[in-house]
Motif scaffolding. Sequence first.
Motif, PDB file in Angstrom:
ATOM      1  N   VAL A 144       0.853  -1.187   0.000  1.00 13.42           N
ATOM      2  CA  VAL A 144       0.000   0.000   0.000  1.00 13.42           C
ATOM      3  C   VAL A 144       0.891   1.241   0.000  1.00 13.42           C
ATOM      4  CG1 VAL A 144      -1.658   1.329   1.354  1.00 13.42           C
ATOM      5  CG2 VAL A 144      -1.959  -1.146   1.043  1.00 13.42           C
ATOM      6  N   VAL A 145       0.636   2.112  -0.932  1.00 15.30           N
ATOM      7  CA  VAL A 145       1.554   3.220  -1.195  1.00 15.30           C
ATOM      8  C   VAL A 145       0.884   4.570  -0.938  1.00 15.30           C
ATOM      9  CG1 VAL A 145       2.986   4.307  -2.986  1.00 15.30           C
ATOM     10  CG2 VAL A 145       2.772   1.814  -2.897  1.00 15.30           C
ATOM     11  N   ASN A 146       1.632   5.456  -0.330  1.00 14.37           N
ATOM     12  CA  ASN A 146       1.212   6.839  -0.103  1.00 14.37           C
ATOM     13  C   ASN A 146       0.878   7.546  -1.414  1.00 14.37           C
ATOM     14  OD1 ASN A 146       1.079   9.545   0.959  1.00 14.37           O
ATOM     15  ND2 ASN A 146       3.212   9.822   0.295  1.00 14.37           N
ATOM     16  N   THR A 147      -0.249   8.220  -1.435  1.00 11.74           N
ATOM     17  CA  THR A 147      -0.575   9.061  -2.598  1.00 11.74           C
ATOM     18  C   THR A 147      -0.737  10.532  -2.184  1.00 11.74           C
ATOM     19  OG1 THR A 147      -2.932   8.552  -2.325  1.00 11.74           O
ATOM     20  CG2 THR A 147      -1.688   7.196  -3.891  1.00 11.74           C
ATOM     21  N   GLY A 148      -0.291  10.844  -0.966  1.00 13.53           N
ATOM     22  CA  GLY A 148      -0.372  12.232  -0.504  1.00 13.53           C
ATOM     23  C   GLY A 148       0.528  13.176  -1.284  1.00 13.53           C
ATOM     24  N   ASP A 149       1.498  12.606  -2.009  1.00 15.20           N
ATOM     25  CA  ASP A 149       2.413  13.434  -2.816  1.00 15.20           C
ATOM     26  C   ASP A 149       1.908  13.632  -4.238  1.00 15.20           C
ATOM     27  OD1 ASP A 149       3.822  12.834  -0.574  1.00 15.20           O
ATOM     28  OD2 ASP A 149       5.535  11.931  -1.591  1.00 15.20           O
ATOM     29  N   ASP A 150       0.782  13.015  -4.564  1.00 13.26           N
ATOM     30  CA  ASP A 150       0.281  13.131  -5.936  1.00 13.26           C
ATOM     31  C   ASP A 150       0.034  14.599  -6.267  1.00 13.26           C
ATOM     32  OD1 ASP A 150       0.250  10.409  -5.636  1.00 13.26           O
ATOM     33  OD2 ASP A 150      -1.710  10.129  -6.573  1.00 13.26           O
ATOM     34  N   VAL A 182       0.096  18.782   2.707  1.00 13.42           N
ATOM     35  CA  VAL A 182       0.388  20.205   2.568  1.00 13.42           C
ATOM     36  C   VAL A 182       1.208  20.629   3.773  1.00 13.42           C
ATOM     37  CG1 VAL A 182      -0.672  22.492   2.598  1.00 13.42           C
ATOM     38  CG2 VAL A 182      -1.644  20.689   1.177  1.00 13.42           C
ATOM     39  N   LEU A 183       2.297  21.356   3.528  1.00  8.75           N
ATOM     40  CA  LEU A 183       3.179  21.759   4.618  1.00  8.75           C
ATOM     41  C   LEU A 183       3.030  23.242   4.900  1.00  8.75           C
ATOM     42  CD1 LEU A 183       4.780  19.544   2.624  1.00  8.75           C
ATOM     43  CD2 LEU A 183       6.326  19.606   4.575  1.00  8.75           C
ATOM     44  N   ASP A 184       2.857  23.553   6.159  1.00  6.46           N
ATOM     45  CA  ASP A 184       2.900  24.949   6.585  1.00  6.46           C
ATOM     46  C   ASP A 184       4.356  25.247   6.921  1.00  6.46           C
ATOM     47  OD1 ASP A 184       2.146  27.521   7.461  1.00  6.46           O
ATOM     48  OD2 ASP A 184       2.100  26.787   9.535  1.00  6.46           O
ATOM     49  N   THR A 185       4.952  26.172   6.186  1.00  3.56           N
ATOM     50  CA  THR A 185       6.383  26.455   6.361  1.00  3.56           C
ATOM     51  C   THR A 185       6.620  27.954   6.505  1.00  3.56           C
ATOM     52  OG1 THR A 185       7.012  26.905   4.059  1.00  3.56           O
ATOM     53  CG2 THR A 185       6.766  24.578   4.677  1.00  3.56           C
ATOM     54  N   ASP A 186       7.863  28.307   6.788  1.00  2.00           N
ATOM     55  CA  ASP A 186       8.197  29.725   6.884  1.00  2.00           C
ATOM     56  C   ASP A 186       8.225  30.385   5.514  1.00  2.00           C
ATOM     57  OD1 ASP A 186      10.450  28.617   5.857  1.00  2.00           O
ATOM     58  OD2 ASP A 186      11.840  29.565   7.264  1.00  2.00           O
ATOM     59  N   SER A 233       2.731  22.459  -1.282  1.00  3.34           N
ATOM     60  CA  SER A 233       2.446  21.044  -1.498  1.00  3.34           C
ATOM     61  C   SER A 233       3.736  20.276  -1.243  1.00  3.34           C
ATOM     62  CB  SER A 233       1.968  20.797  -2.927  1.00  3.34           C
ATOM     63  OG  SER A 233       3.066  20.828  -3.827  1.00  3.34           O
ATOM     64  N   MET A 234       3.585  18.981  -1.065  1.00  5.95           N
ATOM     65  CA  MET A 234       4.757  18.141  -0.816  1.00  5.95           C
ATOM     66  C   MET A 234       5.836  18.312  -1.895  1.00  5.95           C
ATOM     67  SD  MET A 234       6.646  15.762   0.444  1.00  5.95           S
ATOM     68  CE  MET A 234       7.901  14.714  -0.311  1.00  5.95           C
ATOM     69  N   LYS A 259      10.684  21.664  -5.604  1.00  5.99           N
ATOM     70  CA  LYS A 259      10.854  23.052  -6.058  1.00  5.99           C
ATOM     71  C   LYS A 259      11.693  23.847  -5.059  1.00  5.99           C
ATOM     72  CE  LYS A 259       8.083  26.773  -8.079  1.00  5.99           C
ATOM     73  NZ  LYS A 259       6.711  27.284  -8.270  1.00  5.99           N
ATOM     74  N   ARG A 260      11.419  23.652  -3.752  1.00  7.46           N
ATOM     75  CA  ARG A 260      12.130  24.411  -2.723  1.00  7.46           C
ATOM     76  C   ARG A 260      13.244  23.611  -2.078  1.00  7.46           C
ATOM     77  NH1 ARG A 260       8.961  29.153  -1.962  1.00  7.46           N
ATOM     78  NH2 ARG A 260      10.802  29.762  -0.758  1.00  7.46           N
ATOM     79  N   ARG A 261      13.565  22.459  -2.635  1.00 13.02           N
ATOM     80  CA  ARG A 261      14.661  21.596  -2.166  1.00 13.02           C
ATOM     81  C   ARG A 261      14.607  21.344  -0.656  1.00 13.02           C
ATOM     82  NH1 ARG A 261      18.675  22.203  -6.425  1.00 13.02           N
ATOM     83  NH2 ARG A 261      17.728  23.561  -7.975  1.00 13.02           N
TER      84      ARG A 261
END
Lengths: 320, 320
Positions: B37-43, B145-149, B154-155, B161-163
Amino acid sequence: MTLPATGLVLALAGGVGGAKLALGLSRILPPHRLAIVVNTGDDEQFHGLHVSPDLDTMTYTLSGLYNPETGWGIDGDSFETLQMLNRLGADTWFNLGSRDFAMHIRRTDLLSQGSSLSEVTSQLTANLGIEHPIIPMSDQPVRTVLDTDAGTLSMQEYFVKRRAEPVVRSMDYVGAPDAQPSPSFAAALDAAAAIVICPSNPFLSVAPILAIPGVRDAIASHRAPRIAVSPIVGGAAVRGPAGKIMQELGADVSALGVAREYRGICDALVLDSQDADLADAVCAEGVGAAVMPTIMQSDEDKVQLAERVLALAADMEKQR
Amino acid sequence: MTLPATGLVLALAGGVGGAKLALGLSRILPPHRLAIVVNTGDDEQFHGLHVSPDLDTMTYTLSGLYNPETGWGIDGDSFETLQMLNRLGADTWFNLGSRDFAMHIRRTDLLSQGSSLSEVTSQLTANLGIEHPIIPMSDQPVRTVLDTDAGTLSMQEYFVKRRAEPVVRSMDYVGAPDAQPSPSFAAALDAAAAIVICPSNPFLSVAPILAIPGVRDAIASHRAPRIAVSPIVGGAAVRGPAGKIMQELGADVSALGVAREYRGICDALVLDSQDADLADAVCAEGVGAAVMPTIMQSDEDKVQLAERVLALAADMEKQR
């Protein structure tokens, strides 16, 4: 040789043959004096992507990307994407190169975001450095469908999948009654100082354009010189199935047959030098005849034919 | 070393690390005894196409197509399609190979025809000769989805994109509350005789799977041995941003931090031999600890770790 000094030249074109003359015209006329209107009756969805074969041939030709061996596709393109699609169970009878796929992916993506085919084409051609407007005949779907002895086939099914082998009984331009000329096509029809029907298949490339409501009438009543270049030379199509289809439909496979097809929308048909003997018969059909070399191999050939066609338009204008 | 003689092994996995262990498991277990079973949250949609990075990494790994240098994509793939898309004005920060594109084109096409992601994945993996079931965690969209500075990302925006440079404050699995486990995942949860959480990112690969309603509870109350393999070895992630994210979220960047994350859904955490000194601390968290080599470079490494994990499951089963 005098070219028209001012005014817009409207060129109607299909794929390879049309693109050759359009390339010639684009080498002579500045962008604001040329409107290249392209058949989209051959458009088809492949793998969920919107493929516009004639728009692509025109785009690749004018951008210099085209493959001179095949006439379609991008020179040096690979087929990795298509081969992988085949491995993944897709039906891959329609050849699409890996770089070519980018065009269809991007077009489909932009269309799905709500842009019209005209807007998308304008953007994609600009991205490839093309300054002359390449204009889809319509932003609504018109699909050329052939009734054949092997059933009803789309243009690409007939031409590519079935190698143009089935016998054609008739053809239909599905969607045409509900379509409109694209905005730039409509504007060019209004503004044209000359109309050039490129040497494309009269039934499969030019007829779909004429099938859009108002287009045939607008050309029939147009005051600008209207010149067509015969795609039939020496009793056969220079390229593609035009000759075979004309025969199957009972037409004369000759420039004379082409003249009959364009009666009422064409003031002069350009015949290849080897068809000079047909000039009188063409004139008897009520279509003027002009004889000149029309086979375009080199870029010089394309420019030369374009110059001669434009000079003919200028002469016709003067004699009015 | 004894392996479980019967019963289904359910493996939960993200991308590269998870695919390595899954490959090992697939070399030992027959297809009907393994559910991956594979994660699809990165789709994410790129160019209008449905890209499933973790499903693809798993698929390319199990089919032998994968690129061992990068871990993602297809070995020897070209980037002609992507380069052309770039020329056509597309934003091409996400690397997609020309053959890789075929996967996304085909997936998108089949999805648009009404197939579920599970059905499409089943078909595409079968086309590539994969016999073991690769199962998306859900047929409904769940997006990490990541809340970042640097804002909400998106993942793939964060990671590619942001390394992975922005500082992560929290993450959300958008859509998870409305999602269901895919049918084969639900069936595997019911039938599992052992559950293996592969060495994938706990927050970005495993947590999205656990966020689907019912999944965490089903694993928490499951009677089968539940084994996780730590993706953190020697105080750092074997690969990817797991260590950095754990630190930013205030977690201990160690197998101990992983154990805390999996408390309640894991009977034994597999620690790498170099983390043997953490075994007692892990046990103090209420999670069993098993120490073995976990770094997988060669295929033999992958098979060996899979064998040891399965033997551990068999032992745990016997001791109940």
